[in-house]
Every structure is written in C-alpha cells, then in structure tokens.
Design a protein around this motif. Structure first.
Motif, PDB file in Angstrom:
ATOM      1  N   ASP A   1       2.549  34.310  23.202  1.00  0.00           N
ATOM      2  CA  ASP A   1       1.690  33.871  22.090  1.00  0.00           C
ATOM      3  C   ASP A   1       2.442  33.828  20.767  1.00  0.00           C
ATOM      4  N   THR A   2       3.761  33.808  20.833  1.00  0.00           N
ATOM      5  CA  THR A   2       4.584  33.822  19.624  1.00  0.00           C
ATOM      6  C   THR A   2       5.268  32.471  19.434  1.00  0.00           C
ATOM      7  N   GLU A   3       5.200  31.949  18.204  1.00  0.00           N
ATOM      8  CA  GLU A   3       5.862  30.680  17.880  1.00  0.00           C
ATOM      9  C   GLU A   3       7.356  30.930  17.704  1.00  0.00           C
ATOM     10  N   ARG A   4       8.174  30.213  18.471  1.00  0.00           N
ATOM     11  CA  ARG A   4       9.622  30.406  18.421  1.00  0.00           C
ATOM     12  C   ARG A   4      10.354  29.289  17.684  1.00  0.00           C
ATOM     13  N   ALA A   5       9.927  28.058  17.849  1.00  0.00           N
ATOM     14  CA  ALA A   5      10.587  26.932  17.170  1.00  0.00           C
ATOM     15  C   ALA A   5       9.566  25.822  16.962  1.00  0.00           C
ATOM     16  N   ILE A   6       9.765  25.032  15.909  1.00  0.00           N
ATOM     17  CA  ILE A   6       8.813  23.966  15.562  1.00  0.00           C
ATOM     18  C   ILE A   6       9.431  22.597  15.833  1.00  0.00           C
ATOM     19  N   VAL A   7       8.589  21.666  16.196  1.00  0.00           N
ATOM     20  CA  VAL A   7       8.951  20.245  16.302  1.00  0.00           C
ATOM     21  C   VAL A   7       8.057  19.520  15.315  1.00  0.00           C
ATOM     22  N   TYR A   8       8.666  18.954  14.258  1.00  0.00           N
ATOM     23  CA  TYR A   8       7.834  18.427  13.162  1.00  0.00           C
ATOM     24  C   TYR A   8       8.385  17.086  12.668  1.00  0.00           C
ATOM     25  N   ALA A   9       7.436  16.198  12.318  1.00  0.00           N
ATOM     26  CA  ALA A   9       7.785  14.919  11.683  1.00  0.00           C
ATOM     27  C   ALA A   9       6.636  14.517  10.765  1.00  0.00           C
ATOM     28  N   GLN A  10       6.967  14.109   9.541  1.00  0.00           N
ATOM     29  CA  GLN A  10       5.944  13.668   8.597  1.00  0.00           C
ATOM     30  C   GLN A  10       5.413  12.284   8.987  1.00  0.00           C
ATOM     31  N   PRO A  11       4.217  11.935   8.509  1.00  0.00           N
ATOM     32  CA  PRO A  11       3.672  10.586   8.800  1.00  0.00           C
ATOM     33  C   PRO A  11       4.611   9.497   8.280  1.00  0.00           C
ATOM     34  N   SER A  12       4.771   8.447   9.075  1.00  0.00           N
ATOM     35  CA  SER A  12       5.672   7.358   8.698  1.00  0.00           C
ATOM     36  C   SER A  12       5.142   6.050   9.267  1.00  0.00           C
ATOM     37  N   ASP A  13       5.579   4.951   8.657  1.00  0.00           N
ATOM     38  CA  ASP A  13       5.135   3.655   9.155  1.00  0.00           C
ATOM     39  C   ASP A  13       5.889   3.214  10.395  1.00  0.00           C
ATOM     40  N   ARG A  14       6.829   4.001  10.843  1.00  0.00           N
ATOM     41  CA  ARG A  14       7.538   3.703  12.084  1.00  0.00           C
ATOM     42  C   ARG A  14       7.698   4.980  12.898  1.00  0.00           C
ATOM     43  N   SER A  15       7.650   4.839  14.174  1.00  0.00           N
ATOM     44  CA  SER A  15       7.753   5.992  15.073  1.00  0.00           C
ATOM     45  C   SER A  15       9.214   6.289  15.358  1.00  0.00           C
ATOM     46  N   ILE A  16       9.495   7.589  15.611  1.00  0.00           N
ATOM     47  CA  ILE A  16      10.865   8.027  15.870  1.00  0.00           C
ATOM     48  C   ILE A  16      10.838   9.060  17.013  1.00  0.00           C
ATOM     49  N   MET A  17      12.029   9.314  17.568  1.00  0.00           N
ATOM     50  CA  MET A  17      12.180  10.371  18.569  1.00  0.00           C
ATOM     51  C   MET A  17      12.575  11.660  17.849  1.00  0.00           C
ATOM     52  N   GLN A  18      11.916  12.770  18.229  1.00  0.00           N
ATOM     53  CA  GLN A  18      12.216  14.080  17.664  1.00  0.00           C
ATOM     54  C   GLN A  18      12.619  15.022  18.806  1.00  0.00           C
ATOM     55  N   SER A  19      13.542  15.947  18.509  1.00  0.00           N
ATOM     56  CA  SER A  19      14.024  16.869  19.528  1.00  0.00           C
ATOM     57  C   SER A  19      14.192  18.267  18.941  1.00  0.00           C
ATOM     58  N   GLN A  20      13.992  19.266  19.788  1.00  0.00           N
ATOM     59  CA  GLN A  20      14.212  20.655  19.375  1.00  0.00           C
ATOM     60  C   GLN A  20      14.761  21.429  20.569  1.00  0.00           C
ATOM     61  N   SER A  21      15.751  22.296  20.315  1.00  0.00           N
ATOM     62  CA  SER A  21      16.361  23.096  21.368  1.00  0.00           C
ATOM     63  C   SER A  21      16.552  24.525  20.881  1.00  0.00           C
ATOM     64  N   LEU A  22      16.531  25.469  21.815  1.00  0.00           N
ATOM     65  CA  LEU A  22      16.793  26.873  21.482  1.00  0.00           C
ATOM     66  C   LEU A  22      17.072  27.661  22.756  1.00  0.00           C
ATOM     67  N   MET A  23      17.636  28.850  22.567  1.00  0.00           N
ATOM     68  CA  MET A  23      17.832  29.786  23.675  1.00  0.00           C
ATOM     69  C   MET A  23      16.938  30.995  23.444  1.00  0.00           C
ATOM     70  N   LEU A  24      16.384  31.549  24.533  1.00  0.00           N
ATOM     71  CA  LEU A  24      15.485  32.694  24.464  1.00  0.00           C
ATOM     72  C   LEU A  24      15.882  33.743  25.492  1.00  0.00           C
ATOM     73  N   GLN A  25      15.767  34.999  25.070  1.00  0.00           N
ATOM     74  CA  GLN A  25      15.934  36.118  26.004  1.00  0.00           C
ATOM     75  C   GLN A  25      14.555  36.425  26.586  1.00  0.00           C
ATOM     76  N   LEU A  26      14.405  36.202  27.887  1.00  0.00           N
ATOM     77  CA  LEU A  26      13.109  36.372  28.536  1.00  0.00           C
ATOM     78  C   LEU A  26      13.091  37.615  29.425  1.00  0.00           C
ATOM     79  N   GLU A  27      11.934  38.259  29.440  1.00  0.00           N
ATOM     80  CA  GLU A  27      11.681  39.366  30.349  1.00  0.00           C
ATOM     81  C   GLU A  27      10.808  38.862  31.504  1.00  0.00           C
ATOM     82  N   LEU A  28      10.674  39.696  32.489  1.00  0.00           N
ATOM     83  CA  LEU A  28       9.879  39.332  33.660  1.00  0.00           C
ATOM     84  C   LEU A  28       8.453  38.971  33.251  1.00  0.00           C
TER      85      LEU A  28
END
Length: 261
Positions: free
Chosen positions: A178-205
């Motif tokens: 339930d924790t936010e780790r990274a955001i993917v954000y783009a402001q409104p625009s008259d043309r559409s674009i591709m957005q990408s986000q990457s990160l590494m996480l230490q996960l437990e069972l």
C-alpha cells in the motif's frame, strides 16, 4: 536243664513286689450325679486324660529362599487423561550453520504483461489490470488482481510503459503493497506521448507490486487499443536473498518451498 533250675532258684530268692494300691475315698464307688458331666469310675479307677501332640509350626520356619524368576508382564492398563500443558521452556542456543546449499539451485521469477484497453479515472483508486501475457514464470503475476506476488525474497527490477491521452492528465503510481514507490506522470497536452518509469525494489516474502491509477480528483486517463499494445508492465528477479536467512535471522524460504502457491 541245669540252667533252667538255676533261673528258678534265683527267682525264688527275690521277694515279689506287690503292685501299687491307688488311693481311694469312701465315695469312689458312688455313681456320678446325673447331669454333672463327671466321668464314671470304672473298677475304682478314673480314666486317664487323652494326650495329643501339638507342633507349633512358627518355630519351624526355615530360612528365606532364593528369588524366583520374573513373571510375564500383565496387560497394560487403561490410558489416563492427558495432563496439563507444562510451562514453556527457555529459548535454546543458536545452532550451528548448515552445510552449503546446492550451487546449481537457481531461483527465477519474471513477468511481462500488457493491456489493450484504455482506462479512465473513477471516484476511487484503480488497480491497473492487464489482458495480455508475454511472460509469467510460475504464475507469480496474478492476472485477476493485476498484482505481482513475491514468492522469492530479493532485489527486483520493475518497469511500466504507458501512452497518454490527448488533453488529459496521466497520473499513476508503482505500488509496493500500500506504499507509493514511483510515479508515472504527464501533464495534459494536445498530443499524446509515451511515458516510462523504472525502479528496483527489495521485496520480502508475500510483498505485492502493482500499478495504481489515481482517482477522479484529477481527470486522468491512459490510452490503448485492440490493435497495438501501448501499456506494458514488467518485472524480474535480479538477486535472491541469502538462502535460509534474512535480516532478522528467520527462515527465508520461498512461497513454493512453504507449499503456498
């Protein structure tokens, strides 16, 4: 003949001894009174009492004998009721380290999924669901919930790609539980674009990683269609945790090794 005469001459020299005369009273000849229980006198003499021999066996007890052979055991008795639970014992000392594991044992976890439908925000948060599977090793990614479930603790890499919608805001989060780790954000625009986000996480069972679309407090959306895949979500294990031991020293088995699928 001479011997016989000699014996007779010897006997004639010995004075004969008369038999003893018992003492009598004047009433000895009388019969006992009827009912008195006295024994009648026969010939002036009373009958001598009968003497019986009695042997006291207690004085004839011998020495203690040798112990006999052990007999056969008897049948077991009925089982008694269970006793009360005893107090907990003290914590034992730490055991020795185990033998090295199999160097050939490799843990793998990876997924890559896509979405072919657009999505608009609602009054509440939404989990981004996917309808296309490219890779899903051991079904660690749940297509019904849109969430990756960690079966193997360790370090993971995640990546999300989206296509924005013309004149609409794009606002998503990569979530760990339930924790936010990274955001993917783009402001409104008259043309559409591709957005990408990457990160590494230490996960437990049993940790979950998923993508969440923001609620309608902001009008936002992501675009896709049935022809091309514009939205993808990917993740894979980089390095598993030290096998059998984690940060607090507890067991670090995988969900599969614990029988959880």
């Amino acid at each position: 003949m001479f011997g016989f005469l000699l014996v007779l001459s010897v006997l004639s020299l010995v004075d004969p001894v008369p038999p003893p005369v018992p003492c009598r009273q004047c009433c000895d000849d009388l019969e006992p009174a009827e009912g008195s229980g006295a024994q009648p006198v026969m010939g002036g003499f009373s009958r001598a009492p009968e003497i019986r021999t009695y042997i006291n066996m207690t004085i004839l007890k011998g020495d203690k004998g040798d112990r006999g052979d052990r007999g056969t055991p008897g049948k077991p008795g009925h089982e008694g009721p269970p006793g009360a639970r005893g107090p907990a014992g003290s914590k034992g000392s730490k055991g020795q380290a185990g033998l090295p594991g199999d160097p050939c044992k490799v843990h793998d976890s990876a997924f890559s999924v896509g979405r072919r439908k657009s999505l608009h925000s609602l009054e509440s948060y939404q989990a981004l669901l996917f309808d296309t599977v490219f890779v899903n090793l051991d079904e660690h990614f749940d297509m019904f919930t849109g969430k990756f479930l960690c079966h193997i603790p360790g370090v993971y890499f995640f990546n999300v790609n989206i296509h924005t919608w013309n004149f609409k805001e794009t606002y998503l989060h990569i979530m760990q539980n339930d924790t936010e780790r990274a955001i993917v954000y783009a402001q409104p625009s008259d043309r559409s674009i591709m957005q990408s986000q990457s990160l590494m996480l230490q996960l437990e069972l049993s940790d979950e990683v998923w993508v969440r679309l923001y609620k309608r407090e902001r009008e936002n959306a992501i675009y896709s269609d049935d022809v091309d895949v514009y939205i993808t979500f990917n993740g894979y294990l980089i390095k598993a945790s030290v096998e059998g031991r984690d940060a607090d020293g507890s067991s670090d088995l995988t969900l599969d090794e614990k029988g959880i699928h």
